[in-house]
Design a protein around this motif. Sequence first.
Motif, PDB file in Angstrom:
ATOM      1  N   ASP A   1       0.818  -1.410   0.003  1.00  0.00           N
ATOM      2  CA  ASP A   1       0.018   0.055   0.121  1.00  0.00           C
ATOM      3  C   ASP A   1       0.876   1.345   0.168  1.00  0.00           C
ATOM      4  OD1 ASP A   1      -2.016  -1.730  -0.059  1.00  0.00           O
ATOM      5  OD2 ASP A   1      -2.750  -1.161   2.059  1.00  0.00           O
ATOM      6  N   GLU A   2       1.811   1.451   0.912  1.00  0.00           N
ATOM      7  CA  GLU A   2       2.765   2.410   0.886  1.00  0.00           C
ATOM      8  C   GLU A   2       3.414   2.760  -0.360  1.00  0.00           C
ATOM      9  OE1 GLU A   2       5.096   1.819   4.451  1.00  0.00           O
ATOM     10  OE2 GLU A   2       3.514   2.345   5.799  1.00  0.00           O
ATOM     11  N   LEU A   3       4.044   1.908  -1.040  1.00  0.00           N
ATOM     12  CA  LEU A   3       4.796   1.883  -2.240  1.00  0.00           C
ATOM     13  C   LEU A   3       3.735   2.406  -3.222  1.00  0.00           C
ATOM     14  CD1 LEU A   3       7.116  -1.160  -2.025  1.00  0.00           C
ATOM     15  CD2 LEU A   3       7.732   1.408  -1.757  1.00  0.00           C
ATOM     16  N   ALA A   4       2.576   1.715  -3.299  1.00  0.00           N
ATOM     17  CA  ALA A   4       1.663   2.360  -4.427  1.00  0.00           C
ATOM     18  C   ALA A   4       1.308   4.062  -4.065  1.00  0.00           C
ATOM     19  CB  ALA A   4       0.283   1.545  -4.369  1.00  0.00           C
ATOM     20  N   ARG A   5       1.177   4.061  -2.869  1.00  0.00           N
ATOM     21  CA  ARG A   5       0.908   5.600  -2.618  1.00  0.00           C
ATOM     22  C   ARG A   5       2.123   6.509  -2.875  1.00  0.00           C
ATOM     23  NH1 ARG A   5      -1.967   9.709  -3.036  1.00  0.00           N
ATOM     24  NH2 ARG A   5      -1.784  11.264  -1.386  1.00  0.00           N
ATOM     25  N   ALA A   6       3.350   6.015  -2.653  1.00  0.00           N
ATOM     26  CA  ALA A   6       4.410   6.950  -2.760  1.00  0.00           C
ATOM     27  C   ALA A   6       4.565   7.051  -4.348  1.00  0.00           C
ATOM     28  CB  ALA A   6       5.659   6.091  -2.283  1.00  0.00           C
ATOM     29  N   ARG A   7       4.094   6.267  -5.232  1.00  0.00           N
ATOM     30  CA  ARG A   7       4.214   6.244  -6.554  1.00  0.00           C
ATOM     31  C   ARG A   7       3.198   7.459  -6.807  1.00  0.00           C
ATOM     32  NH1 ARG A   7       2.140   4.681 -11.556  1.00  0.00           N
ATOM     33  NH2 ARG A   7       3.489   3.592 -13.067  1.00  0.00           N
ATOM     34  N   GLU A   8       2.129   7.305  -6.342  1.00  0.00           N
ATOM     35  CA  GLU A   8       1.052   8.174  -6.621  1.00  0.00           C
ATOM     36  C   GLU A   8       1.797   9.727  -6.111  1.00  0.00           C
ATOM     37  OE1 GLU A   8      -2.495   7.200  -4.544  1.00  0.00           O
ATOM     38  OE2 GLU A   8      -2.953   5.307  -5.685  1.00  0.00           O
ATOM     39  N   VAL A   9       2.268   9.698  -5.295  1.00  0.00           N
ATOM     40  CA  VAL A   9       2.772  11.036  -4.581  1.00  0.00           C
ATOM     41  C   VAL A   9       3.927  11.556  -5.608  1.00  0.00           C
ATOM     42  CG1 VAL A   9       4.201  12.024  -2.827  1.00  0.00           C
ATOM     43  CG2 VAL A   9       2.211  10.795  -2.306  1.00  0.00           C
ATOM     44  N   ALA A  10       4.693  10.649  -5.809  1.00  0.00           N
ATOM     45  CA  ALA A  10       5.776  11.169  -7.103  1.00  0.00           C
ATOM     46  C   ALA A  10       5.256  11.579  -8.421  1.00  0.00           C
ATOM     47  CB  ALA A  10       6.710  10.051  -7.291  1.00  0.00           C
ATOM     48  N   VAL A  11       4.223  10.843  -8.884  1.00  0.00           N
ATOM     49  CA  VAL A  11       3.692  11.294 -10.195  1.00  0.00           C
ATOM     50  C   VAL A  11       3.067  12.633  -9.998  1.00  0.00           C
ATOM     51  CG1 VAL A  11       2.014  10.786 -11.883  1.00  0.00           C
ATOM     52  CG2 VAL A  11       3.355   8.971 -11.123  1.00  0.00           C
ATOM     53  N   ALA A  12       2.412  12.820  -9.055  1.00  0.00           N
ATOM     54  CA  ALA A  12       1.620  14.014  -8.603  1.00  0.00           C
ATOM     55  C   ALA A  12       2.497  15.263  -8.491  1.00  0.00           C
ATOM     56  CB  ALA A  12       0.619  14.014  -7.522  1.00  0.00           C
ATOM     57  N   ALA A  13       3.898  14.952  -7.631  1.00  0.00           N
ATOM     58  CA  ALA A  13       4.960  15.986  -7.532  1.00  0.00           C
ATOM     59  C   ALA A  13       5.478  16.614  -8.880  1.00  0.00           C
ATOM     60  CB  ALA A  13       5.802  15.259  -6.468  1.00  0.00           C
ATOM     61  N   PHE A  14       5.418  15.470  -9.758  1.00  0.00           N
ATOM     62  CA  PHE A  14       5.927  15.985 -10.959  1.00  0.00           C
ATOM     63  C   PHE A  14       4.952  16.144 -12.117  1.00  0.00           C
ATOM     64  CE2 PHE A  14       9.754  14.036  -8.797  1.00  0.00           C
ATOM     65  CZ  PHE A  14      10.603  14.675  -9.491  1.00  0.00           C
ATOM     66  N   GLY A  15       3.735  16.914 -11.583  1.00  0.00           N
ATOM     67  CA  GLY A  15       2.835  17.455 -12.518  1.00  0.00           C
ATOM     68  C   GLY A  15       2.039  16.370 -13.184  1.00  0.00           C
ATOM     69  N   GLY A  16       1.837  15.206 -12.768  1.00  0.00           N
ATOM     70  CA  GLY A  16       1.349  14.245 -13.469  1.00  0.00           C
ATOM     71  C   GLY A  16       2.073  13.208 -14.357  1.00  0.00           C
ATOM     72  N   ASP A  17       3.385  13.518 -14.436  1.00  0.00           N
ATOM     73  CA  ASP A  17       4.135  13.010 -15.256  1.00  0.00           C
ATOM     74  C   ASP A  17       4.327  11.418 -15.002  1.00  0.00           C
ATOM     75  OD1 ASP A  17       6.336  12.029 -16.954  1.00  0.00           O
ATOM     76  OD2 ASP A  17       7.924  13.696 -16.396  1.00  0.00           O
ATOM     77  N   GLU A  18       3.737  10.562 -15.875  1.00  0.00           N
ATOM     78  CA  GLU A  18       3.746   9.216 -15.401  1.00  0.00           C
ATOM     79  C   GLU A  18       5.104   8.524 -15.468  1.00  0.00           C
ATOM     80  OE1 GLU A  18       2.722   5.607 -14.172  1.00  0.00           O
ATOM     81  OE2 GLU A  18       1.379   7.494 -14.096  1.00  0.00           O
ATOM     82  N   SER A  19       5.966   9.075 -16.388  1.00  0.00           N
ATOM     83  CA  SER A  19       7.488   8.599 -16.653  1.00  0.00           C
ATOM     84  C   SER A  19       7.958   8.348 -15.088  1.00  0.00           C
ATOM     85  CB  SER A  19       8.195   9.172 -17.723  1.00  0.00           C
ATOM     86  OG  SER A  19       8.546  10.700 -16.956  1.00  0.00           O
ATOM     87  N   ILE A  20       7.627   9.279 -14.317  1.00  0.00           N
ATOM     88  CA  ILE A  20       8.330   9.046 -12.997  1.00  0.00           C
ATOM     89  C   ILE A  20       7.756   7.901 -12.331  1.00  0.00           C
ATOM     90  CG2 ILE A  20       8.220   9.799 -10.403  1.00  0.00           C
ATOM     91  CD1 ILE A  20      10.059  11.663 -12.608  1.00  0.00           C
ATOM     92  N   GLY A  21       6.524   7.376 -12.533  1.00  0.00           N
ATOM     93  CA  GLY A  21       5.896   6.342 -11.996  1.00  0.00           C
ATOM     94  C   GLY A  21       6.677   4.818 -12.578  1.00  0.00           C
ATOM     95  N   SER A  22       7.032   5.276 -14.104  1.00  0.00           N
ATOM     96  CA  SER A  22       7.398   3.991 -14.454  1.00  0.00           C
ATOM     97  C   SER A  22       8.966   3.938 -14.017  1.00  0.00           C
ATOM     98  CB  SER A  22       7.389   4.317 -16.034  1.00  0.00           C
ATOM     99  OG  SER A  22       6.159   4.470 -16.551  1.00  0.00           O
ATOM    100  N   LEU A  23       9.623   4.974 -14.048  1.00  0.00           N
ATOM    101  CA  LEU A  23      10.917   4.733 -13.313  1.00  0.00           C
ATOM    102  C   LEU A  23      10.938   4.088 -11.859  1.00  0.00           C
ATOM    103  CD1 LEU A  23      14.081   5.253 -13.085  1.00  0.00           C
ATOM    104  CD2 LEU A  23      13.265   7.713 -12.076  1.00  0.00           C
ATOM    105  N   LEU A  24       9.736   4.649 -11.118  1.00  0.00           N
ATOM    106  CA  LEU A  24       9.859   3.717  -9.579  1.00  0.00           C
ATOM    107  C   LEU A  24       9.446   2.335  -9.983  1.00  0.00           C
ATOM    108  CD1 LEU A  24       8.009   6.488  -7.878  1.00  0.00           C
ATOM    109  CD2 LEU A  24      10.110   5.801  -7.198  1.00  0.00           C
ATOM    110  N   ASP A  25       8.813   2.010 -10.888  1.00  0.00           N
ATOM    111  CA  ASP A  25       8.621   0.468 -11.166  1.00  0.00           C
ATOM    112  C   ASP A  25       9.680  -0.060 -11.564  1.00  0.00           C
ATOM    113  OD1 ASP A  25       5.845   0.930 -10.422  1.00  0.00           O
ATOM    114  OD2 ASP A  25       5.156   1.252 -12.655  1.00  0.00           O
ATOM    115  N   ALA A  26      10.395   0.326 -12.589  1.00  0.00           N
ATOM    116  CA  ALA A  26      11.305  -0.218 -12.998  1.00  0.00           C
ATOM    117  C   ALA A  26      12.691  -0.439 -11.940  1.00  0.00           C
ATOM    118  CB  ALA A  26      12.215   0.834 -14.269  1.00  0.00           C
ATOM    119  N   LEU A  27      12.855   0.675 -11.187  1.00  0.00           N
ATOM    120  CA  LEU A  27      13.861   0.785  -9.955  1.00  0.00           C
ATOM    121  C   LEU A  27      13.339  -0.554  -8.972  1.00  0.00           C
ATOM    122  CD1 LEU A  27      14.311   4.336  -9.597  1.00  0.00           C
ATOM    123  CD2 LEU A  27      16.227   2.794 -10.054  1.00  0.00           C
ATOM    124  N   ARG A  28      12.153  -0.462  -8.637  1.00  0.00           N
ATOM    125  CA  ARG A  28      11.541  -1.662  -7.673  1.00  0.00           C
ATOM    126  C   ARG A  28      11.911  -3.044  -8.220  1.00  0.00           C
ATOM    127  NH1 ARG A  28       6.430  -3.363  -5.152  1.00  0.00           N
ATOM    128  NH2 ARG A  28       7.439  -3.900  -3.089  1.00  0.00           N
TER     129      ARG A  28
END
Length: 169
Positions: A1-28
Amino acid sequence: DELARAREVAVAAFGGDESIGSLLDALRASWAWEDELAFGAERGGELVGHVLYTHALVDAPRKLVDVLVLSPLGVLPEHQGTGVGSALVRESLARLRGRPEPAVFLEGDPAFYSRLGFLPAGALGFTRPSVRIPEAGFQAVLLPAHEPWMTGALVYPDAFWRNNAVGLR
């Protein structure tokens, strides 16, 4: 749950840029990930910011050295400018001081990160992993495990390259 929420926070922090979420997924999914290197900030029981450190390498003269990369740091837009990001970096760096890695690297604004102890990495003997990273944006903090011979080129994990997340945007 926390990691999914952290992903949402990161994407929102970067103006909705989903590439940040993709980076987090790849790093994980990569060798660079360690659960203990993800830190969050809460307000009122809600995750409002997070910072992630992942493993990378420095190609030093004696041998490859395991180091850390700070990326991304994200704070929900409505909490930006309130000190959440600074507190996250300061607290997480304090916790990292007992680890075996000798340095933390990042690409970022020197005006922000210099207040948190980051210095130009080139002046410390390190080489940028890409020419797309401005010299001023390539920064590092040396940790207690650092020894003078631990200098050289920073080598990012594949996840950064495959997600085109190298070089300030």
